[in-house]
Design an enzyme around this catalytic site. Structure first.
Site, PDB file in Angstrom:
ATOM      1  N   ARG A 126      16.940  57.844 -21.289  1.00  0.00           N
ATOM      2  CA  ARG A 126      17.510  56.487 -21.294  1.00  0.00           C
ATOM      3  C   ARG A 126      18.980  56.462 -21.690  1.00  0.00           C
ATOM      4  NH1 ARG A 126      12.344  56.828 -21.977  1.00  0.00           N
ATOM      5  NH2 ARG A 126      10.900  55.143 -21.389  1.00  0.00           N
ATOM      6  N   HIS A 179       9.575  55.032 -41.840  1.00  0.00           N
ATOM      7  CA  HIS A 179      11.014  54.733 -41.934  1.00  0.00           C
ATOM      8  C   HIS A 179      11.538  54.149 -40.621  1.00  0.00           C
ATOM      9  CE1 HIS A 179      15.320  56.062 -42.945  1.00  0.00           C
ATOM     10  NE2 HIS A 179      15.004  55.047 -43.722  1.00  0.00           N
TER      11      HIS A 179
HETATM   12  N1  LIG Z   1      16.387  58.524 -38.687  1.00  0.00           N
HETATM   13  C1  LIG Z   1      17.402  57.809 -38.076  1.00  0.00           C
HETATM   14  C2  LIG Z   1      18.357  57.106 -38.808  1.00  0.00           C
HETATM   15  N2  LIG Z   1      18.319  57.109 -40.171  1.00  0.00           N
HETATM   16  C3  LIG Z   1      19.453  56.685 -40.985  1.00  0.00           C
HETATM   17  C4  LIG Z   1      19.548  55.163 -41.156  1.00  0.00           C
HETATM   18  O1  LIG Z   1      19.989  54.533 -39.958  1.00  0.00           O
HETATM   19  C5  LIG Z   1      20.539  54.826 -42.262  1.00  0.00           C
HETATM   20  O2  LIG Z   1      21.808  55.346 -41.932  1.00  0.00           O
HETATM   21  C6  LIG Z   1      20.092  55.359 -43.605  1.00  0.00           C
HETATM   22  O3  LIG Z   1      18.772  54.914 -43.870  1.00  0.00           O
HETATM   23  C7  LIG Z   1      21.018  54.931 -44.751  1.00  0.00           C
HETATM   24  O4  LIG Z   1      21.130  53.535 -44.794  1.00  0.00           O
HETATM   25  N3  LIG Z   1      19.325  56.409 -38.180  1.00  0.00           N
HETATM   26  C8  LIG Z   1      19.393  56.394 -36.796  1.00  0.00           C
HETATM   27  O5  LIG Z   1      20.286  55.756 -36.235  1.00  0.00           O
HETATM   28  N4  LIG Z   1      18.459  57.089 -36.075  1.00  0.00           N
HETATM   29  C9  LIG Z   1      17.460  57.784 -36.662  1.00  0.00           C
HETATM   30  O6  LIG Z   1      16.615  58.410 -35.939  1.00  0.00           O
HETATM   31  C1  LIG Z   2      13.788  56.997 -37.996  1.00  0.00           C
HETATM   32  C2  LIG Z   2      13.931  57.943 -39.106  1.00  0.00           C
HETATM   33  O1  LIG Z   2      14.521  57.678 -40.136  1.00  0.00           O
HETATM   34  C3  LIG Z   2      13.167  59.201 -38.968  1.00  0.00           C
HETATM   35  O2  LIG Z   2      13.869  60.026 -38.042  1.00  0.00           O
HETATM   36  C4  LIG Z   2      13.032  59.924 -40.288  1.00  0.00           C
HETATM   37  O3  LIG Z   2      12.047  60.884 -40.078  1.00  0.00           O
HETATM   38  P1  LIG Z   2      10.749  60.895 -41.035  1.00  0.00           P
HETATM   39  O4  LIG Z   2      10.032  59.570 -40.818  1.00  0.00           O
HETATM   40  O5  LIG Z   2       9.916  62.076 -40.545  1.00  0.00           O
HETATM   41  O6  LIG Z   2      11.239  61.072 -42.447  1.00  0.00           O
END
Ligand SMILES: Nc1c(NC[C@H](O)[C@H](O)[C@H](O)CO)[nH]c(=O)[nH]c1=O
Ligand SMILES: CC(=O)[C@@H](O)COP(=O)(O)O
Length: 158
Positions: A136, A97
């Protein structure tokens, strides 16, 4: 150059244009809010330090970094906005993801910048761990928000 070799908050203020008349939108992701709020504070303070006024800095929140492109477009289409700064933090999880979000937001922000012919800055951290993110966002490697703001300043002085 990796962040551990160049602090994100280091910049020369030589030849920078005063931002007193420029209007900024800062679009901030709610995900990893402890990190993104630190990025926002860094960006805000850097813009003020370079002459921007608080009245000319608009903050907008989006749910996640994937939505930064949409939020950036909604702000960039406003004639009065001179530059958009996008701030987010996408932390690697167990699945792919992470890759899809990072790729989508990088391309999306680029497309908005080119479509509206104005700076739309990629201030998105893409760390492997929470600690790398904190390092960061005002930690030992500086603040990515500072870097994003000074990038907007430099582009407006192009
Ligand atoms: N896992 C993280 C996400 N996930 C959410 C996505 O950005 C998005 O809002 C969702 O997939 C619905 O469209 N977002 C972050 O900014 N950081 C993460 O670690
Ligand atoms: C970047 C993401 O969406 C992540 O944090 C989601 O975690 P996972 O890949 O373990 O479902």
């Amino acid at each position: 150059m990796a962040s551990n070799l160049k602090n994100l908050s280091d910049y020369s203020d030589k030849n920078l244009t005063d931002m007193g008349k420029k209007k900024f939108a800062i679009v901030v992701s709610e995900w990893n809010e402890e990190v993104t709020e630190s990025l926002y504070q860094g960006a805000y303070e850097t813009l003020i330090a370079n002459g921007a006024t608080k009245e000319n800095i608009i903050k907008k929140m989006v749910p996640g970094s994937f939505e930064l492109s949409m939020g950036a477009q909604w702000m960039a289409q406003k004639e009065e906005i001179d530059a958009v700064i996008c701030l987010g933090c996408v932390i690697q999880g167990e699945t792919r993801h992470f890759d899809f979000i990072c790729d989508a937001v990088a391309h999306g922000i680029t497309n908005v910048s080119l479509k509206y012919n104005k700076p739309v800055i990629f201030g998105v951290l893409t760390p492997n761990t929470q600690q790398q993110a904190l390092d960061r966002a005002g930690g030992k490697h500086g603040n990515k928000g500072d870097e994003a703001a000074i990038t907007a300043v430099k582009m407006l002085g192009f």
